[in-house]
Design a protein around this motif. Structure first.
Motif, PDB file in Angstrom:
ATOM      1  N   GLU A  60      13.227  -6.254  13.296  1.00  0.00           N
ATOM      2  CA  GLU A  60      12.565  -7.126  14.270  1.00  0.00           C
ATOM      3  C   GLU A  60      13.462  -8.236  14.823  1.00  0.00           C
ATOM      4  O   GLU A  60      13.505  -8.425  16.042  1.00  0.00           O
ATOM      5  N   PRO A  61      14.201  -8.992  13.996  1.00  0.00           N
ATOM      6  CA  PRO A  61      15.045 -10.057  14.578  1.00  0.00           C
ATOM      7  C   PRO A  61      16.098  -9.510  15.544  1.00  0.00           C
ATOM      8  O   PRO A  61      16.323 -10.081  16.611  1.00  0.00           O
ATOM      9  N   LYS A  63      15.915  -6.692  17.223  1.00  0.00           N
ATOM     10  CA  LYS A  63      15.200  -6.184  18.390  1.00  0.00           C
ATOM     11  C   LYS A  63      14.775  -7.339  19.305  1.00  0.00           C
ATOM     12  O   LYS A  63      14.880  -7.240  20.527  1.00  0.00           O
ATOM     13  N   THR A  64      14.340  -8.440  18.725  1.00  0.00           N
ATOM     14  CA  THR A  64      13.934  -9.607  19.504  1.00  0.00           C
ATOM     15  C   THR A  64      15.114 -10.186  20.275  1.00  0.00           C
ATOM     16  O   THR A  64      14.996 -10.505  21.460  1.00  0.00           O
ATOM     17  N   ASP A  65      16.248 -10.318  19.613  1.00  0.00           N
ATOM     18  CA  ASP A  65      17.436 -10.859  20.267  1.00  0.00           C
ATOM     19  C   ASP A  65      17.890  -9.954  21.412  1.00  0.00           C
ATOM     20  O   ASP A  65      18.190 -10.433  22.515  1.00  0.00           O
ATOM     21  N   SER A  67      16.059  -7.846  23.055  1.00  0.00           N
ATOM     22  CA  SER A  67      15.043  -7.877  24.111  1.00  0.00           C
ATOM     23  C   SER A  67      15.232  -9.104  24.998  1.00  0.00           C
ATOM     24  O   SER A  67      15.100  -9.026  26.221  1.00  0.00           O
ATOM     25  N   ARG A  68      15.552 -10.230  24.375  1.00  0.00           N
ATOM     26  CA  ARG A  68      15.812 -11.455  25.144  1.00  0.00           C
ATOM     27  C   ARG A  68      17.025 -11.263  26.048  1.00  0.00           C
ATOM     28  O   ARG A  68      17.005 -11.609  27.239  1.00  0.00           O
TER      29      ARG A  68
END
Length: 163
Positions: A60-61, A63-65, A67-68
């Motif tokens: 998740e971390p 993927k979040t980075d 995605s940003r």
């Protein structure tokens, strides 16, 4: 009065390409971000399909980075779209093709996640039904039909969402 005012995030305008070198850098950045994000998404899909949810959640971390970074790259490309369509239409076409592939892979990932969600929800509902049946007394009415249990016989099930 609003107790929790929404915070507004100041957005800076995305820099637009003004030279062929800038356009190439934007395209390369977009391709790199999509490739990295696609790698994480494919890994997540594999892990969820294999039932390794903890390992999938660990992505998740990252993927979040990514995605940003993807959203930022899309903003930069949108700001440069006019320039790109005039000076490098073949580059724009290549980006569109790559993005279509990216979207298809993302759709597969979303389908796998939705299936995992539906299966887990079905399991929880099944466990709840089984637990409720154990808590309900077996009684019958004067007409010989099974009595409908009242709300005091229904015990809610508690689920911890942390893994």
């Amino acid at each position: 009065m609003n107790q929790n005012p929404q915070r507004r995030v100041a957005t800076t305008p995305a820099p637009s390409a003004s030279t062929p070198g800038d356009a190439r850098k934007l395209a390369d950045n977009m391709m790199d971000v999509m490739s990295a994000l696609l790698g994480v998404i494919e890994r997540e899909t594999e892990l969820v399909r294999a039932g390794m949810l903890r390992e999938a959640m660990a992505l998740e971390p990252q993927k979040t980075d990514l995605s940003r970074r993807y959203v930022n790259a899309v903003g930069q490309l949108k700001a440069s779209q006019k320039y790109l369509s005039q000076t490098a239409p073949e580059l724009l076409t290549t980006l569109h093709r790559y993005h279509d592939t990216f979207r298809a892979m993302l759709q597969i990932n979303l389908t796998v996640l939705a299936t995992a969600h539906a299966v887990s929800e079905s399991i929880i509902r099944g466990v709840n039904t089984e637990m409720q049946q154990r808590n309900i007394p077996n009684t019958y009415t004067a007409a010989g039909r099974r009595a409908t249990p009242g709300p005091r016989h229904m015990t809610p099930i508690a689920v911890s969402r942390s893994m």
